[in-house]
Design a protein around this motif. Structure first.
Motif, PDB file in Angstrom:
ATOM      1  N   LEU A  83       0.840  -1.205   0.000  1.00 58.51           N
ATOM      2  CA  LEU A  83       0.000   0.000   0.000  1.00 58.51           C
ATOM      3  C   LEU A  83       0.874   1.254   0.000  1.00 58.51           C
ATOM      4  O   LEU A  83       0.591   2.220  -0.733  1.00 58.51           O
ATOM      5  CB  LEU A  83      -0.923  -0.009   1.229  1.00 58.51           C
ATOM      6  N   ALA A  84       1.936   1.250   0.801  1.00 57.02           N
ATOM      7  CA  ALA A  84       2.841   2.399   0.847  1.00 57.02           C
ATOM      8  C   ALA A  84       3.447   2.671  -0.530  1.00 57.02           C
ATOM      9  O   ALA A  84       3.529   3.819  -0.976  1.00 57.02           O
ATOM     10  CB  ALA A  84       3.952   2.155   1.872  1.00 57.02           C
TER      11      ALA A  84
ATOM     12  N   LEU B 166       0.867   4.216  -2.946  1.00 55.90           N
ATOM     13  CA  LEU B 166       0.565   5.632  -2.732  1.00 55.90           C
ATOM     14  C   LEU B 166       1.646   6.560  -3.296  1.00 55.90           C
ATOM     15  O   LEU B 166       1.370   7.720  -3.608  1.00 55.90           O
ATOM     16  CB  LEU B 166       0.399   5.901  -1.232  1.00 55.90           C
ATOM     17  N   LYS B 167       2.870   6.050  -3.443  1.00 57.54           N
ATOM     18  CA  LYS B 167       3.967   6.947  -3.809  1.00 57.54           C
ATOM     19  C   LYS B 167       4.543   6.732  -5.217  1.00 57.54           C
ATOM     20  O   LYS B 167       5.329   7.554  -5.678  1.00 57.54           O
ATOM     21  CB  LYS B 167       5.094   6.837  -2.774  1.00 57.54           C
TER      22      LYS B 167
ATOM     23  N   TYR C 133      -4.499  -2.170  -4.132  1.00 59.45           N
ATOM     24  CA  TYR C 133      -4.590  -0.716  -4.047  1.00 59.45           C
ATOM     25  C   TYR C 133      -4.243  -0.004  -5.355  1.00 59.45           C
ATOM     26  O   TYR C 133      -4.664   1.117  -5.581  1.00 59.45           O
ATOM     27  CB  TYR C 133      -3.686  -0.201  -2.917  1.00 59.45           C
ATOM     28  N   LYS C 134      -3.471  -0.696  -6.227  1.00 65.06           N
ATOM     29  CA  LYS C 134      -3.107  -0.070  -7.494  1.00 65.06           C
ATOM     30  C   LYS C 134      -2.974  -1.172  -8.553  1.00 65.06           C
ATOM     31  O   LYS C 134      -1.869  -1.575  -8.937  1.00 65.06           O
ATOM     32  CB  LYS C 134      -1.795   0.699  -7.360  1.00 65.06           C
TER      33      LYS C 134
ATOM     34  N   PHE D 127       4.962  10.976   3.476  1.00 67.42           N
ATOM     35  CA  PHE D 127       3.506  10.835   3.432  1.00 67.42           C
ATOM     36  C   PHE D 127       2.826  12.010   4.117  1.00 67.42           C
ATOM     37  O   PHE D 127       3.324  12.535   5.115  1.00 67.42           O
ATOM     38  CB  PHE D 127       3.078   9.531   4.124  1.00 67.42           C
TER      39      PHE D 127
ATOM     40  N   GLU E 188      -2.632  10.556   4.234  1.00 64.30           N
ATOM     41  CA  GLU E 188      -2.184   9.247   3.737  1.00 64.30           C
ATOM     42  C   GLU E 188      -1.847   8.300   4.892  1.00 64.30           C
ATOM     43  O   GLU E 188      -2.208   7.116   4.864  1.00 64.30           O
ATOM     44  CB  GLU E 188      -0.956   9.424   2.834  1.00 64.30           C
TER      45      GLU E 188
ATOM     46  N   PHE F 116      -5.006   7.086   6.460  1.00 67.31           N
ATOM     47  CA  PHE F 116      -5.633   6.094   5.584  1.00 67.31           C
ATOM     48  C   PHE F 116      -4.972   4.730   5.761  1.00 67.31           C
ATOM     49  O   PHE F 116      -5.651   3.698   5.899  1.00 67.31           O
ATOM     50  CB  PHE F 116      -5.542   6.537   4.126  1.00 67.31           C
ATOM     51  N   MET F 117      -3.637   4.695   5.773  1.00 66.42           N
ATOM     52  CA  MET F 117      -2.925   3.422   5.923  1.00 66.42           C
ATOM     53  C   MET F 117      -3.203   2.788   7.287  1.00 66.42           C
ATOM     54  O   MET F 117      -3.405   1.571   7.400  1.00 66.42           O
ATOM     55  CB  MET F 117      -1.420   3.623   5.712  1.00 66.42           C
TER      56      MET F 117
ATOM     57  N   GLU G 243      -6.631   1.249   7.261  1.00 71.43           N
ATOM     58  CA  GLU G 243      -6.642  -0.005   6.502  1.00 71.43           C
ATOM     59  C   GLU G 243      -6.046  -1.143   7.330  1.00 71.43           C
ATOM     60  O   GLU G 243      -6.558  -2.264   7.324  1.00 71.43           O
ATOM     61  CB  GLU G 243      -5.864   0.159   5.191  1.00 71.43           C
TER      62      GLU G 243
END
Length: 335
Positions: free
Chosen positions: A159-160, A163-164, A192-193, A312, A316, A319-320, A323
């Motif tokens: 997930l990290a 996001l980046k 997530y992506k 972050f 963000e 959010f993490m 989750e």
């Protein structure tokens, strides 16, 4: 007058005899106490344990975790530990095992799966010795494998990364071909992506910084902008290059943000030394060591996710965390 003199002489002699008698009693009492102390300490005879690693014992190395494990169990258990490092061939492994057995070791721990085959041979002909490896395989009743699956935190390392990344290209630098797969990292990233792709390179060593940098440059040339680097000492070189190229890294083993705060997103932390504590707890338990595989979890303190870096935003990070909380409560599952 003569009688008085005789009485004084008798009294003096009596005093000397009394002093000698008391002195003898004191000396004998001390001797008995000393003997009791010696006997008592003898009952606390330490168990001989041998730890073998194929790696060097140096800062940030895989072998250094064996040394940390040694220090922890020496502090917490009645053990006399011998650590052998750089035992990196089957011949050396077998020689070291034989030396350990001759020295009276009752427990031999291999710091990695590479000891499995040699331990399997040795366990068959040494049924009174316990053989343990961290990861690997176990075939005989006197063999045990201690392993752990940090997958649940790799979801959120994924997930990290999601996001980046801007290029949707994520790299993984693995130390070996056979081990340390990352299905949960891949699953988290895909969740997530889904449009992101993973590119994998195998360094072939846990501490070859030169090779790791070479492979990282290949990843960067393909457009990768986030790298999950699962090395040990080679991570320092990887993070140094990440700072120069302005890309992001997910660290491994310990919180590696101190090497590059603005470029380390988080780290998948493995406190492998805690594995040794779990092994000795079982060894000294009433039941003793189990045969086969023992899977450790977060309650044993062997893995966790490092704090998220300042890269972050607060939104963000929240959010993490939300989750992760959903996952812990069973409200979130990954395909």
């Amino acid at each position: 007058m003569q009688q008085s003199k005789q009485l004084r002489i008798i009294g003096f002699i009596t005093l000397i005899v009394a002093i000698a008698l008391v002195g003898t009693i004191v000396l004998k009492t001390k001797g008995i106490m000393l003997e009791a102390e010696t006997s008592s300490s003898g009952t606390l005879e330490k168990t001989k344990v041998t730890i073998i690693t194929s790696d060097v014992v140096a800062d940030q190395s895989w072998g250094s975790l064996a040394y940390k494990g040694q220090l922890k169990i020496e502090e917490q258990f009645p053990v006399d530990v011998t650590l052998y490092s750089e035992i990196n061939t089957d011949k050396l492994m077998l020689q070291t095992v034989n030396t350990a057995i001759q020295d009276g070791s009752k427990l031999i721990i291999g710091h990695g799966r590479e000891f499995s085959d040699v331990f399997t041979k040795a366990a068959l002909i040494n049924p009174d010795v316990r053989f343990v490896t961290i990861h690997g395989t176990a075939k005989h009743p006197n063999q045990t494998v201690y392993t752990f699956d940090q997958g649940e935190i790799e979801y959120f390392a994924g997930l990290a990364a999601a996001l980046k990344t801007k290029t949707n290209k994520i790299g993984v630098l693995n130390p070996t071909e056979s081990g340390d797969e990352y299905p949960e990292f891949e699953a988290g990233l895909a969740y997530y992506k889904p449009e992101a792709s993973i590119y994998t390179k195998v360094v072939g060593s846990r501490d070859d910084g030169k090779k790791a940098v070479q492979l990282m440059k290949e990843l960067l040339s393909e457009g990768v902008d986030v790298i999950y680097s699962k090395g040990n000492s080679y991570n320092r070189d990887v993070i140094d290059l990440a700072k120069k190229e302005d890309v992001y890294v997910i660290g491994y083993l310990d919180d590696q943000s101190y090497m590059g705060k603005e470029h380390v997103l988080t780290s998948v932390m493995n406190d492998v030394s805690q594995t040794y504590v779990a092994i000795m707890n079982d060894f000294f338990s009433e039941k003793g060591l189990n045969s086969g595989k023992v899977i450790l979890n977060a309650s044993h303190g062997v893995y966790s996710l490092a704090p998220f870096g300042p890269i972050f935003t607060e939104k963000e990070i929240q959010f993490m965390k939300n989750e992760m909380k959903k996952y812990e409560q069973g409200e979130l599952t990954f395909p």
